[in-house]
Design a protein around this motif. Sequence first.
Motif, PDB file in Angstrom:
ATOM      1  N   PRO A   1       0.806  -1.227   0.000  1.00 45.11           N
ATOM      2  CA  PRO A   1       0.000   0.000   0.000  1.00 45.11           C
ATOM      3  C   PRO A   1       0.837   1.273   0.000  1.00 45.11           C
ATOM      4  O   PRO A   1       1.894   1.348   0.616  1.00 45.11           O
ATOM      5  CB  PRO A   1      -0.816  -0.129   1.295  1.00 45.11           C
ATOM      6  N   THR A   2       0.348   2.274  -0.725  1.00 44.64           N
ATOM      7  CA  THR A   2       1.017   3.567  -0.821  1.00 44.64           C
ATOM      8  C   THR A   2       0.264   4.574   0.048  1.00 44.64           C
ATOM      9  O   THR A   2      -0.594   5.315  -0.427  1.00 44.64           O
ATOM     10  CB  THR A   2       1.036   4.046  -2.285  1.00 44.64           C
ATOM     11  N   TRP A   3       0.606   4.600   1.320  1.00 43.52           N
ATOM     12  CA  TRP A   3      -0.133   5.412   2.287  1.00 43.52           C
ATOM     13  C   TRP A   3      -0.051   6.904   1.964  1.00 43.52           C
ATOM     14  O   TRP A   3      -1.022   7.644   2.130  1.00 43.52           O
ATOM     15  CB  TRP A   3       0.393   5.165   3.695  1.00 43.52           C
ATOM     16  N   ILE A   4       1.098   7.364   1.527  1.00 39.62           N
ATOM     17  CA  ILE A   4       1.265   8.789   1.224  1.00 39.62           C
ATOM     18  C   ILE A   4       0.355   9.186   0.067  1.00 39.62           C
ATOM     19  O   ILE A   4      -0.368  10.191   0.139  1.00 39.62           O
ATOM     20  CB  ILE A   4       2.737   9.109   0.909  1.00 39.62           C
ATOM     21  N   VAL A   5       0.383   8.402  -1.002  1.00 38.70           N
ATOM     22  CA  VAL A   5      -0.433   8.739  -2.171  1.00 38.70           C
ATOM     23  C   VAL A   5      -1.916   8.632  -1.837  1.00 38.70           C
ATOM     24  O   VAL A   5      -2.727   9.446  -2.280  1.00 38.70           O
ATOM     25  CB  VAL A   5      -0.071   7.842  -3.370  1.00 38.70           C
ATOM     26  N   ASP A   6      -2.288   7.655  -1.031  1.00 36.28           N
ATOM     27  CA  ASP A   6      -3.684   7.510  -0.613  1.00 36.28           C
ATOM     28  C   ASP A   6      -4.152   8.748   0.141  1.00 36.28           C
ATOM     29  O   ASP A   6      -5.259   9.257  -0.090  1.00 36.28           O
ATOM     30  CB  ASP A   6      -3.827   6.265   0.264  1.00 36.28           C
ATOM     31  N   ALA A   7      -3.299   9.273   1.020  1.00 35.85           N
ATOM     32  CA  ALA A   7      -3.648  10.484   1.764  1.00 35.85           C
ATOM     33  C   ALA A   7      -3.773  11.683   0.829  1.00 35.85           C
ATOM     34  O   ALA A   7      -4.650  12.541   1.014  1.00 35.85           O
ATOM     35  CB  ALA A   7      -2.596  10.756   2.835  1.00 35.85           C
ATOM     36  N   VAL A   8      -2.906  11.759  -0.173  1.00 34.06           N
ATOM     37  CA  VAL A   8      -2.961  12.843  -1.150  1.00 34.06           C
ATOM     38  C   VAL A   8      -4.303  12.818  -1.888  1.00 34.06           C
ATOM     39  O   VAL A   8      -4.952  13.860  -2.064  1.00 34.06           O
ATOM     40  CB  VAL A   8      -1.785  12.732  -2.146  1.00 34.06           C
ATOM     41  N   VAL A   9      -4.734  11.648  -2.328  1.00 35.01           N
ATOM     42  CA  VAL A   9      -6.002  11.515  -3.045  1.00 35.01           C
ATOM     43  C   VAL A   9      -7.162  12.012  -2.184  1.00 35.01           C
ATOM     44  O   VAL A   9      -8.007  12.807  -2.638  1.00 35.01           O
ATOM     45  CB  VAL A   9      -6.234  10.048  -3.465  1.00 35.01           C
ATOM     46  N   LYS A  10      -7.215  11.565  -0.949  1.00 35.96           N
ATOM     47  CA  LYS A  10      -8.323  11.942  -0.066  1.00 35.96           C
ATOM     48  C   LYS A  10      -8.304  13.434   0.252  1.00 35.96           C
ATOM     49  O   LYS A  10      -9.346  14.101   0.279  1.00 35.96           O
ATOM     50  CB  LYS A  10      -8.257  11.109   1.217  1.00 35.96           C
ATOM     51  N   LYS A  11      -7.115  13.958   0.513  1.00 31.70           N
ATOM     52  CA  LYS A  11      -6.995  15.377   0.844  1.00 31.70           C
ATOM     53  C   LYS A  11      -7.412  16.246  -0.331  1.00 31.70           C
ATOM     54  O   LYS A  11      -8.122  17.255  -0.171  1.00 31.70           O
ATOM     55  CB  LYS A  11      -5.540  15.688   1.231  1.00 31.70           C
ATOM     56  N   ASN A  12      -7.007  15.882  -1.527  1.00 31.08           N
ATOM     57  CA  ASN A  12      -7.338  16.682  -2.710  1.00 31.08           C
ATOM     58  C   ASN A  12      -8.835  16.653  -2.993  1.00 31.08           C
ATOM     59  O   ASN A  12      -9.425  17.676  -3.347  1.00 31.08           O
ATOM     60  CB  ASN A  12      -6.565  16.175  -3.918  1.00 31.08           C
ATOM     61  N   ASP A  13      -9.450  15.485  -2.858  1.00 30.31           N
ATOM     62  CA  ASP A  13     -10.893  15.386  -3.090  1.00 30.31           C
ATOM     63  C   ASP A  13     -11.666  16.287  -2.128  1.00 30.31           C
ATOM     64  O   ASP A  13     -12.627  16.956  -2.518  1.00 30.31           O
ATOM     65  CB  ASP A  13     -11.359  13.934  -2.930  1.00 30.31           C
ATOM     66  N   ALA A  14     -11.239  16.305  -0.875  1.00 30.26           N
ATOM     67  CA  ALA A  14     -11.926  17.131   0.121  1.00 30.26           C
ATOM     68  C   ALA A  14     -11.702  18.622  -0.134  1.00 30.26           C
ATOM     69  O   ALA A  14     -12.601  19.443   0.079  1.00 30.26           O
ATOM     70  CB  ALA A  14     -11.440  16.764   1.527  1.00 30.26           C
ATOM     71  N   ARG A  15     -10.520  18.969  -0.608  1.00 30.29           N
ATOM     72  CA  ARG A  15     -10.181  20.382  -0.773  1.00 30.29           C
ATOM     73  C   ARG A  15     -11.088  21.083  -1.782  1.00 30.29           C
ATOM     74  O   ARG A  15     -11.461  22.248  -1.586  1.00 30.29           O
ATOM     75  CB  ARG A  15      -8.722  20.532  -1.207  1.00 30.29           C
ATOM     76  N   LYS A  16     -11.440  20.404  -2.848  1.00 31.01           N
ATOM     77  CA  LYS A  16     -12.236  21.048  -3.887  1.00 31.01           C
ATOM     78  C   LYS A  16     -13.541  21.599  -3.321  1.00 31.01           C
ATOM     79  O   LYS A  16     -13.919  22.745  -3.595  1.00 31.01           O
ATOM     80  CB  LYS A  16     -12.512  20.050  -5.019  1.00 31.01           C
TER      81      LYS A  16
ATOM     82  N   MET B   1     -12.301  19.376 -19.034  1.00 23.67           N
ATOM     83  CA  MET B   1     -13.062  19.531 -17.790  1.00 23.67           C
ATOM     84  C   MET B   1     -12.912  18.339 -16.852  1.00 23.67           C
ATOM     85  O   MET B   1     -13.493  18.336 -15.763  1.00 23.67           O
ATOM     86  CB  MET B   1     -14.548  19.708 -18.120  1.00 23.67           C
ATOM     87  N   ARG B   2     -12.139  17.357 -17.227  1.00 26.48           N
ATOM     88  CA  ARG B   2     -12.056  16.148 -16.415  1.00 26.48           C
ATOM     89  C   ARG B   2     -11.516  16.441 -15.019  1.00 26.48           C
ATOM     90  O   ARG B   2     -10.432  16.975 -14.858  1.00 26.48           O
ATOM     91  CB  ARG B   2     -11.198  15.096 -17.123  1.00 26.48           C
ATOM     92  N   GLU B   3     -12.303  16.095 -14.008  1.00 24.30           N
ATOM     93  CA  GLU B   3     -11.938  16.239 -12.599  1.00 24.30           C
ATOM     94  C   GLU B   3     -11.574  17.681 -12.236  1.00 24.30           C
ATOM     95  O   GLU B   3     -10.835  17.924 -11.280  1.00 24.30           O
ATOM     96  CB  GLU B   3     -10.769  15.307 -12.249  1.00 24.30           C
ATOM     97  N   SER B   4     -12.097  18.647 -12.975  1.00 21.35           N
ATOM     98  CA  SER B   4     -11.798  20.039 -12.662  1.00 21.35           C
ATOM     99  C   SER B   4     -12.355  20.418 -11.298  1.00 21.35           C
ATOM    100  O   SER B   4     -13.484  20.037 -10.951  1.00 21.35           O
ATOM    101  CB  SER B   4     -12.390  20.962 -13.719  1.00 21.35           C
ATOM    102  N   PRO B   5     -11.590  21.189 -10.507  1.00 23.56           N
ATOM    103  CA  PRO B   5     -12.124  21.657  -9.217  1.00 23.56           C
ATOM    104  C   PRO B   5     -13.438  22.404  -9.359  1.00 23.56           C
ATOM    105  O   PRO B   5     -14.260  22.406  -8.440  1.00 23.56           O
ATOM    106  CB  PRO B   5     -11.008  22.573  -8.697  1.00 23.56           C
ATOM    107  N   SER B   6     -13.653  23.055 -10.514  1.00 22.32           N
ATOM    108  CA  SER B   6     -14.877  23.839 -10.677  1.00 22.32           C
ATOM    109  C   SER B   6     -16.131  22.984 -10.547  1.00 22.32           C
ATOM    110  O   SER B   6     -17.177  23.476 -10.105  1.00 22.32           O
ATOM    111  CB  SER B   6     -14.873  24.536 -12.044  1.00 22.32           C
TER     112      SER B   6
END
Length: 438
Positions: A281-296, A330-335
């Motif tokens: 498991p890539t714990w760092i990358v997993d945290a990055v994914v979750k953090k970015n999704d929440a930030r938007k 527009m793919r996965e755009s924060p907007s």
Amino acid sequence: MRLAMIGTGYVGLVSGACFAEFGHDVVCVDIDPGKIEKLKKGVIPIYEPDLDDLVTRNHAAGRLNFTQDLKAGIADCDCVFICVGTPPRPEDGHADLKYVYQAAKDIAGAMGRYTVIVDKSTVPVGTAREVDAIVKAENPAAEWDVVSNPEFLREGAAIEDFMEPDRVVIGADSERARSVMRQLYAPLSDKGVPILMTGRESAEVIKYATNAFLATKVTFINEMADLCEKVGGNVEDVARGLGLDDRIGPRFLRAGPGYGGSCFPKDTMALVKTAEMVGSPTWIVDAVVKKNDARKRQMAHRVGEICGGSVKGKTIAVLGLTFKPDTDDMRESPSIDIVDELQSNGATVRAYDPEGTDQAKAVIKGAEFCSSAMDALTGADAAVLVTEWAEFEDLDFDVVKSVMKAANFVDLRNVFSPANMQAAGFNYLSIGRPAAAK
């Protein structure tokens, strides 16, 4: 050399046009008849600076052609590139390889002589071996090699990245294939571009590792921006201080609403899923994914903050919809998440983007799409800049203030000076910076 690109999306079309510019004979193959006919007429299905000129010039010169006929397209080809999509599977987020595998079957059935089959699509580690097995099962008498040759193209700067890359990565397990690939990329190696030869698995990991590392840098500086807001720091100064360390470098240290696009979200998730499957498991990358999704979605709350705590009943102007400037992607755009959150909280959204409106209409529902920035700003209770298109830098804020209902401005890309915006009479919020310059 004679080359075929299977797929005329972003990677296939840009790569095909650039290889043709090198002097190779390139044919782009696609199953969509409408797209092929448009390409033959010089109509480009994506927005990428200078791509239309490159395609038109090489098509006119006879070096770049388009067809639906895969068998005719790959006849006598030295290399056939698989450039099809690998979208995340809805059920688990892993890369969906059905288009890659179908392309492999089609190529196997049409090959005539020794062919290097090149995985240009972004694929999980082990895909080259799977493609190898598919070709062997379909046409065991043929002669071929499968190579991994990942792309590193930034949307909005793809032609420059192809023509003047940091490096070319080639994963090949036979000297015969390596020789063909060296010949293919001779125009770059002759200019001193490093050509890194690796095994296939290493090349596949390099692609995912690159995007995951850059996504991590983006997410890290966003966290530092949040910290700066709490303690009174300036994230732009912090980014400069970090970037001057040559072990870190300045790129991808610009705070904002989170990463999006066709690569980072998909590739980080695919890396996480692949690592889980093999028990690493890539714990760092997993945290990055979750953090970015929440930030938007968190970015929409800043608009509520500037509106006195709520956007309910407010009209919000959203400037910029694509995930970055100089593309219509527009793919996965924060907007998308920002607009959805604003609407969920009771806001009316008026949106404008210089190039991405048609694509935005397919993924953003309920918003009013405007023909200009001033149109979107007229009557707005607040504006939020999501994508830093160059034309927004030229806004006349005296005029902007006169047409808005209230002078509230949220700058999610730190385009403007806090002091200048304050002097212009705006209630202004940016990312990780003090309200007014010190």
